[in-house]
Motif scaffolding. Sequence first.
Motif: not given
Length: 188
Positions: A7-20
Amino acid sequence: MPSLRADAAARRALILDAADHVFGNHGVTAPLDLVVERAQVGRATLYRNFPDRSALIEALLLRTVDRIARQVAELGTRDDALFVLLDGMARRIIDSPALADYWRAVHPDDPTVRGARERVRTLMEAPIQRAIAAGLCRPDLTSTDISLISGMLGAALRGKNREERSALAGRALQLLRAGLQGTGATEA
């Protein structure tokens, strides 16, 4: 039910995608609230994962290098892998000009940038050697030339919009391919 770590890894990936996405469209100085909104996470979640803008941008750089590593692995022993990888570099510049420009502007001795460049050079060694062995590439090309090639592709950043960047990157790739093949080239 997914584990807490997943779950934490998925949230981190979502944040990175959003930042990108946000940095690609609005520049690296865009409000981080736009990243929070796009990722649909709380501000505390953003800062738990990335304490500041620099940490977020650094994570994007490292993720890009990881993607290059995966692409190198996926391409395996293809003789033309070098050219596929260069196309990928050009696409990244077209899609995320603000990030590409930021990374180019950071001092080369910055430990994260230096480490990323060294890792990319190492990743490119085998594709370069395969291209040379297959006669697709001039024999004097080395992995240290990748920074120079990246700089040449970076000229696409002069484009005012995606279409102009795409046209400039396409032309740069055409010129680079001819130069890398070395046909009729003379040394200066």
